[in-house]
Design a protein around this motif. Structure first.
Motif, PDB file in Angstrom:
ATOM      1  N   LEU A   1       0.925  -1.337  -0.086  1.00 64.01           N
ATOM      2  CA  LEU A   1       0.043   0.183   0.076  1.00 64.01           C
ATOM      3  C   LEU A   1       0.935   1.169   0.167  1.00 64.01           C
ATOM      4  O   LEU A   1       0.574   2.457  -0.527  1.00 64.01           O
ATOM      5  CB  LEU A   1      -0.930  -0.034   1.372  1.00 64.01           C
ATOM      6  CG  LEU A   1      -1.849  -1.186   1.403  1.00 64.01           C
ATOM      7  CD1 LEU A   1      -2.684  -1.056   2.801  1.00 64.01           C
ATOM      8  CD2 LEU A   1      -2.695  -1.153   0.146  1.00 64.01           C
ATOM      9  N   ALA A   2       1.999   1.281   0.575  1.00 65.19           N
ATOM     10  CA  ALA A   2       2.838   2.434   0.638  1.00 65.19           C
ATOM     11  C   ALA A   2       4.350   1.628   1.160  1.00 65.19           C
ATOM     12  O   ALA A   2       4.355   0.601   1.808  1.00 65.19           O
ATOM     13  CB  ALA A   2       2.447   3.459   1.735  1.00 65.19           C
ATOM     14  N   SER A   3       5.438   2.595   0.712  1.00 68.54           N
ATOM     15  CA  SER A   3       6.669   2.032   0.945  1.00 68.54           C
ATOM     16  C   SER A   3       7.417   3.260   1.120  1.00 68.54           C
ATOM     17  O   SER A   3       7.496   4.276   0.317  1.00 68.54           O
ATOM     18  CB  SER A   3       7.283   0.917   0.030  1.00 68.54           C
ATOM     19  OG  SER A   3       7.333   1.549  -1.251  1.00 68.54           O
ATOM     20  N   VAL A   4       8.825   3.129   1.834  1.00 67.92           N
ATOM     21  CA  VAL A   4       9.701   4.101   1.874  1.00 67.92           C
ATOM     22  C   VAL A   4      11.207   3.263   1.798  1.00 67.92           C
ATOM     23  O   VAL A   4      11.490   2.400   2.189  1.00 67.92           O
ATOM     24  CB  VAL A   4       9.997   4.481   3.198  1.00 67.92           C
ATOM     25  CG1 VAL A   4      10.998   5.704   3.336  1.00 67.92           C
ATOM     26  CG2 VAL A   4       8.471   5.535   3.678  1.00 67.92           C
ATOM     27  N   ARG A   5      12.052   3.680   0.632  1.00 70.74           N
ATOM     28  CA  ARG A   5      13.241   3.046   0.361  1.00 70.74           C
ATOM     29  C   ARG A   5      14.345   3.586   1.235  1.00 70.74           C
ATOM     30  O   ARG A   5      14.060   4.877   1.443  1.00 70.74           O
ATOM     31  CB  ARG A   5      13.182   3.162  -1.070  1.00 70.74           C
ATOM     32  CG  ARG A   5      14.792   2.595  -1.318  1.00 70.74           C
ATOM     33  CD  ARG A   5      14.760   1.106  -1.733  1.00 70.74           C
ATOM     34  NE  ARG A   5      14.015   0.534  -2.483  1.00 70.74           N
ATOM     35  CZ  ARG A   5      14.272   0.319  -3.614  1.00 70.74           C
ATOM     36  NH1 ARG A   5      15.461   0.282  -4.341  1.00 70.74           N
ATOM     37  NH2 ARG A   5      13.355  -0.382  -4.363  1.00 70.74           N
ATOM     38  N   LEU A   6      14.979   2.706   1.966  1.00 72.41           N
ATOM     39  CA  LEU A   6      16.237   3.261   2.592  1.00 72.41           C
ATOM     40  C   LEU A   6      17.487   3.373   1.615  1.00 72.41           C
ATOM     41  O   LEU A   6      17.373   3.062   0.277  1.00 72.41           O
ATOM     42  CB  LEU A   6      16.884   2.085   3.464  1.00 72.41           C
ATOM     43  CG  LEU A   6      16.118   2.095   4.887  1.00 72.41           C
ATOM     44  CD1 LEU A   6      14.636   1.622   4.830  1.00 72.41           C
ATOM     45  CD2 LEU A   6      16.848   0.982   5.806  1.00 72.41           C
ATOM     46  N   ALA A   7      18.322   4.224   1.965  1.00 75.41           N
ATOM     47  CA  ALA A   7      19.530   4.515   1.155  1.00 75.41           C
ATOM     48  C   ALA A   7      20.158   3.430   0.620  1.00 75.41           C
ATOM     49  O   ALA A   7      20.136   2.302   1.472  1.00 75.41           O
ATOM     50  CB  ALA A   7      20.472   5.507   2.022  1.00 75.41           C
ATOM     51  N   ALA A   8      21.110   3.381  -0.194  1.00 78.42           N
ATOM     52  CA  ALA A   8      21.586   2.014  -0.852  1.00 78.42           C
ATOM     53  C   ALA A   8      22.693   1.197   0.028  1.00 78.42           C
ATOM     54  O   ALA A   8      22.556   0.279  -0.204  1.00 78.42           O
ATOM     55  CB  ALA A   8      22.039   2.458  -2.323  1.00 78.42           C
ATOM     56  N   ASP A   9      22.975   2.208   1.049  1.00 77.61           N
ATOM     57  CA  ASP A   9      24.181   1.701   1.713  1.00 77.61           C
ATOM     58  C   ASP A   9      23.720   1.518   3.008  1.00 77.61           C
ATOM     59  O   ASP A   9      24.359   1.151   4.218  1.00 77.61           O
ATOM     60  CB  ASP A   9      25.251   2.702   1.936  1.00 77.61           C
ATOM     61  CG  ASP A   9      25.013   3.941   2.727  1.00 77.61           C
ATOM     62  OD1 ASP A   9      23.505   4.411   2.707  1.00 77.61           O
ATOM     63  OD2 ASP A   9      25.511   5.024   3.118  1.00 77.61           O
ATOM     64  N   ARG A  10      22.189   1.204   3.270  1.00 83.90           N
ATOM     65  CA  ARG A  10      21.307   0.788   4.437  1.00 83.90           C
ATOM     66  C   ARG A  10      20.969  -0.467   4.263  1.00 83.90           C
ATOM     67  O   ARG A  10      20.282  -0.774   3.251  1.00 83.90           O
ATOM     68  CB  ARG A  10      20.433   1.788   5.069  1.00 83.90           C
ATOM     69  CG  ARG A  10      21.198   3.076   5.231  1.00 83.90           C
ATOM     70  CD  ARG A  10      21.751   2.944   6.744  1.00 83.90           C
ATOM     71  NE  ARG A  10      22.154   4.191   7.126  1.00 83.90           N
ATOM     72  CZ  ARG A  10      23.403   4.976   6.860  1.00 83.90           C
ATOM     73  NH1 ARG A  10      24.346   4.286   6.233  1.00 83.90           N
ATOM     74  NH2 ARG A  10      23.591   6.144   7.325  1.00 83.90           N
TER      75      ARG A  10
END
Length: 257
Positions: free
Chosen positions: A77-86
């Protein structure tokens, strides 16, 4: 190839205890009461259910996310992407905030559960694996036999409990969920879930879920079991890394949640 290091072969020490202990472990039978679609691209690290939706933390560098998921359809339904180095890890919901660990980066993120907006971050030493809450503290695993009880605002360690079964330490503690006064923990790279007394660290039950999703029924891409949540009905929701299915499970007998 699994990207996480094996910490002191915790899965092996558990197998030795199960096969060679002086008395038989308590293995609780279970009943599957529901099956739901699950994103097979999700490398599941943390799982929380609340008010009919699922919050999920996924891992791997460049792919880690925090998600709100419809339980029945598996739709994100919704999402938040972490930084590529996380590398995303354990997840807990406390007082309207979602707390998400990272593996080696030593930082936890706090999100507003309604909007998934980041509202804070805090540093901590060592690795982050699983996360749960007893309603007051956050409880964190790091792949060893230790459970850290943390102050939510600062991640200050208030106390540490060491997990023991028949006097022997059990390592590889991973995803966590607090269920009616007990702490449930996946054991990394196994189909076992431990039921732990959070006050003492003593293992009350060893729960064998090998028959939940046998290897010969899994697609070759499915990885290890990981992910415990509690449904609104009080049943367990269980899945794994890259699993295409989420199971709703009722424990039968004296250990029923």
């Amino acid at each position: 190839m699994n990207p996480r290091t094996r910490r002191s072969l915790g899965w092996f020490s558990l197998a030795v205890l199960v096969m060679g202990c002086g008395r038989s472990p308590t293995v609780e039978p279970f009943q599957v009461t529901g099956r739901y679609p699950h994103d097979s691209a999700a490398y599941t690290q943390g799982l929380v259910a609340s008010d009919g939706v699922l919050f999920e933390s996924t891992g791997l560098y460049g792919h880690s996310e925090l998600r709100r998921v419809d339980i029945r359809s598996g739709h994100v339904l919704a999402s938040v992407r972490l930084a590529a180095d996380r590398f995303g890890e354990g997840l807990a919901l406390l007082r309207g905030r979602l707390y998400q660990l990272t593996w080696k980066e030593g930082v936890a993120y706090a999100y507003d559960a309604a909007t998934l907006r980041v509202v804070d971050s805090v540093r901590y030493p060592g690795e982050g694996w699983g996360l749960a809450t007893d309603g007051a503290s956050l409880i964190m695993s790091d792949g060893s036999d230790s459970l850290r009880f943390l102050a939510p605002a600062t991640f200050r360690v208030d106390r540490v409990v060491h997990v023991r079964y028949q006097g022997a330490p059990l390592q590889g503690l991973n995803e966590l969920e607090y269920v009616k006064g007990d702490l449930f923990a996946n054991v990394y790279q196994t189909n076992w879930i431990l039921r732990i007394d959070p006050a003492t660290g003593e293992v009350r039950q060893l729960l064998d879920f090998a028959d939940l999703y046998p290897g010969d029924r899994r697609p070759p891409t499915a990885d290890v079991m990981n992910g415990i949540a509690v449904s609104d009905s009080g049943e367990l929701l269980l899945t794994g890394k890259w699993w295409p299915v989420l199971f709703r499970v009722r424990l039968r007998g004296s250990g029923e949640p």
